[in-house]
Design a protein around this motif. Sequence first.
Motif, PDB file in Angstrom:
ATOM      1  N   GLU A  54       0.785  -1.110   0.017  1.00  0.00           N
ATOM      2  CA  GLU A  54      -0.006   0.058   0.051  1.00  0.00           C
ATOM      3  C   GLU A  54       0.904   1.191   0.100  1.00  0.00           C
ATOM      4  OE1 GLU A  54      -3.201   0.178  -0.249  1.00  0.00           O
ATOM      5  OE2 GLU A  54      -3.801  -1.880   0.465  1.00  0.00           O
ATOM      6  N   ARG A  55       0.359   2.373  -0.623  1.00  0.00           N
ATOM      7  CA  ARG A  55       1.125   3.551  -0.771  1.00  0.00           C
ATOM      8  C   ARG A  55       0.154   4.568  -0.245  1.00  0.00           C
ATOM      9  NH1 ARG A  55       5.553   6.563  -4.108  1.00  0.00           N
ATOM     10  NH2 ARG A  55       5.557   8.109  -2.923  1.00  0.00           N
ATOM     11  N   GLY A  56       0.094   5.360   0.983  1.00  0.00           N
ATOM     12  CA  GLY A  56      -0.815   5.977   1.216  1.00  0.00           C
ATOM     13  C   GLY A  56      -0.522   7.522   0.532  1.00  0.00           C
ATOM     14  N   SER A  57      -1.583   8.532   1.054  1.00  0.00           N
ATOM     15  CA  SER A  57      -1.775   9.692   0.059  1.00  0.00           C
ATOM     16  C   SER A  57      -0.480  10.507   0.404  1.00  0.00           C
ATOM     17  CB  SER A  57      -3.177  10.301   0.073  1.00  0.00           C
ATOM     18  OG  SER A  57      -3.426  10.314   1.522  1.00  0.00           O
ATOM     19  N   GLY A  58      -0.096  10.532   1.782  1.00  0.00           N
ATOM     20  CA  GLY A  58       0.803  11.233   2.292  1.00  0.00           C
ATOM     21  C   GLY A  58       2.306  10.785   1.922  1.00  0.00           C
ATOM     22  N   GLY A  59       2.359   9.811   1.360  1.00  0.00           N
ATOM     23  CA  GLY A  59       3.802   9.216   1.149  1.00  0.00           C
ATOM     24  C   GLY A  59       4.233   8.044   1.912  1.00  0.00           C
ATOM     25  N   SER A  99      -6.914  -5.859   7.091  1.00  0.00           N
ATOM     26  CA  SER A  99      -6.067  -5.109   8.002  1.00  0.00           C
ATOM     27  C   SER A  99      -4.841  -4.704   7.370  1.00  0.00           C
ATOM     28  CB  SER A  99      -5.532  -6.431   8.829  1.00  0.00           C
ATOM     29  OG  SER A  99      -4.811  -5.777  10.084  1.00  0.00           O
ATOM     30  N   THR A 100      -4.538  -3.455   7.789  1.00  0.00           N
ATOM     31  CA  THR A 100      -3.521  -2.655   6.966  1.00  0.00           C
ATOM     32  C   THR A 100      -2.496  -2.045   8.197  1.00  0.00           C
ATOM     33  OG1 THR A 100      -4.772  -1.891   5.129  1.00  0.00           O
ATOM     34  CG2 THR A 100      -2.987  -0.557   5.391  1.00  0.00           C
ATOM     35  N   ALA A 101      -1.311  -2.280   7.911  1.00  0.00           N
ATOM     36  CA  ALA A 101      -0.368  -1.603   8.801  1.00  0.00           C
ATOM     37  C   ALA A 101       0.490  -0.547   8.047  1.00  0.00           C
ATOM     38  CB  ALA A 101       0.679  -2.604   9.455  1.00  0.00           C
ATOM     39  N   TRP A 102       0.982   0.443   8.563  1.00  0.00           N
ATOM     40  CA  TRP A 102       1.698   1.484   8.008  1.00  0.00           C
ATOM     41  C   TRP A 102       3.200   1.743   8.571  1.00  0.00           C
ATOM     42  CZ3 TRP A 102      -0.345   3.169   3.472  1.00  0.00           C
ATOM     43  CH2 TRP A 102      -1.576   3.070   3.215  1.00  0.00           C
ATOM     44  N   CYS A 103       4.207   2.064   7.935  1.00  0.00           N
ATOM     45  CA  CYS A 103       5.474   2.468   8.301  1.00  0.00           C
ATOM     46  C   CYS A 103       5.360   4.143   8.425  1.00  0.00           C
ATOM     47  CB  CYS A 103       6.551   2.443   7.419  1.00  0.00           C
ATOM     48  SG  CYS A 103       6.999   0.688   7.025  1.00  0.00           S
ATOM     49  N   ASN A 104       6.140   4.493   9.257  1.00  0.00           N
ATOM     50  CA  ASN A 104       6.478   5.987   9.843  1.00  0.00           C
ATOM     51  C   ASN A 104       6.680   6.918   8.309  1.00  0.00           C
ATOM     52  OD1 ASN A 104       5.651   5.719  12.247  1.00  0.00           O
ATOM     53  ND2 ASN A 104       7.886   5.493  12.858  1.00  0.00           N
TER      54      ASN A 104
END
Length: 115
Positions: A54-59, A99-104
């Motif tokens: 996944e790639r979020g809108s904020g990068g 379920s989605t997890a994100w890095c900083n």
Amino acid sequence: MIKGRTARAVASTALALGAAITLAPSAAADSGSSASAVPASANSRAQACWGQPERGSGGHYGNSGWCDSGRYRQAIRCETLGGYRYVHYGPWVWAPAKSTAWCNLGDRVVGTWLE
């Protein structure tokens, strides 16, 4: 009459203990530990799972995962530009939810798995 009461008391205690043992894996899962429940029988249907980056809108970078049965959460290992590694977790969900997890922000995903 006393035998009957004793037998009922023993039976109800056994049921209560059985319920406590049955609930223990999910209780551990709710506490945020990495323990996972093992299927109760060998003839249980195998769980099939999938994932995607996944790639979020904020990068932000992350990963999503979902399975066709059971309860699970996405876990990812992230790495900073300086080489420091850490783990982030997505929410616990029941199939077939994602379920989605994100890095900083600015960090990259170096490993993914479902718990």
